[in-house]
Design a protein around this motif. Structure first.
Motif, PDB file in Angstrom:
ATOM      1  N   GLU A   1       0.704  -1.336  -0.142  1.00  0.00           N
ATOM      2  CA  GLU A   1      -0.056  -0.244  -0.051  1.00  0.00           C
ATOM      3  C   GLU A   1       0.863   1.297  -0.121  1.00  0.00           C
ATOM      4  O   GLU A   1       2.130   1.182   0.397  1.00  0.00           O
TER       5      GLU A   1
ATOM      6  N   ARG B   1      -5.587   9.877  -1.869  1.00  0.00           N
ATOM      7  CA  ARG B   1      -5.738   8.635  -2.835  1.00  0.00           C
ATOM      8  C   ARG B   1      -4.722   7.237  -2.238  1.00  0.00           C
ATOM      9  O   ARG B   1      -3.612   7.692  -2.224  1.00  0.00           O
TER      10      ARG B   1
ATOM     11  N   SER C   1      -3.424   3.719  -2.811  1.00  0.00           N
ATOM     12  CA  SER C   1      -2.998   2.597  -3.799  1.00  0.00           C
ATOM     13  C   SER C   1      -2.585   1.509  -3.149  1.00  0.00           C
ATOM     14  O   SER C   1      -1.741   1.505  -2.229  1.00  0.00           O
ATOM     15  N   CYS C   2      -2.795   0.155  -3.794  1.00  0.00           N
ATOM     16  CA  CYS C   2      -2.439  -1.052  -3.523  1.00  0.00           C
ATOM     17  C   CYS C   2      -2.078  -1.869  -4.640  1.00  0.00           C
ATOM     18  O   CYS C   2      -2.945  -2.002  -5.613  1.00  0.00           O
TER      19      CYS C   2
ATOM     20  N   ARG D   1      -9.796   0.164 -10.129  1.00  0.00           N
ATOM     21  CA  ARG D   1      -8.938  -0.881 -10.232  1.00  0.00           C
ATOM     22  C   ARG D   1      -8.231  -0.587 -11.672  1.00  0.00           C
ATOM     23  O   ARG D   1      -9.017  -0.392 -12.586  1.00  0.00           O
TER      24      ARG D   1
ATOM     25  N   THR E   1      -3.110  -2.949  -9.705  1.00  0.00           N
ATOM     26  CA  THR E   1      -3.224  -1.993  -8.801  1.00  0.00           C
ATOM     27  C   THR E   1      -4.712  -1.664  -8.469  1.00  0.00           C
ATOM     28  O   THR E   1      -5.581  -1.663  -9.430  1.00  0.00           O
TER      29      THR E   1
ATOM     30  N   TYR F   1      -7.423   1.223  -6.093  1.00  0.00           N
ATOM     31  CA  TYR F   1      -7.264   2.565  -5.729  1.00  0.00           C
ATOM     32  C   TYR F   1      -8.442   3.054  -4.680  1.00  0.00           C
ATOM     33  O   TYR F   1      -9.173   2.303  -4.952  1.00  0.00           O
TER      34      TYR F   1
END
Length: 120
Positions: A6, A19, A21-22, A72, A78, A80
């Protein structure tokens, strides 16, 4: 196994935006439903949002509807979480999670968590 990393957490202001992200490892990202959860100090972990592998099915908790957007990009592995109109009560550790869409009814993989702090 799936590893989740993350980023994007930090300090925010009430009414502002963040925001998250992963990024997921693996070759079959599109076969996983991805979810976001959060846990505030002294409180139980709660569901925030989820998105199916194709992106066609999206679910939000009532606290997130109208303010947060999950999305995504399967080409980048990723997912989001766009958080707008932040409130102090959004302060929590946010976790990214993944589950195989047809193999499991539970989230089997979890990220390390990222702190989101919203000033009052």
């Amino acid at each position: 196994q799936v590893q989740l990393v993350e980023s994007g957490g930090g300090l925010g202001q009430a009414g502002g935006s963040l925001r998250l992200s992963c990024v997921a490892s693996g070759r079959t990202f599109s076969s996983y439903t991805m979810g976001w959860f959060r846990q505030a100090p002294g409180k139980e972990r709660e569901f925030v949002a989820a998105i199916s592998g194709s992106g066609s099915n999206i679910t939000y908790d009532n606290s997130a509807k109208g303010r947060f957007t999950i999305s995504r990009d399967n080409a980048r592995n990723t997912v989001y979480l766009q958080m707008n109109s932040l409130k102090p009560e959004d302060t929590a550790v946010y976790y990214c999670a993944a589950r195989p869409e047809y193999q499991s009814s539970t989230y089997d993989y979890w990220g390390q968590g990222t702190q989101v702090t919203v000033s009052s």
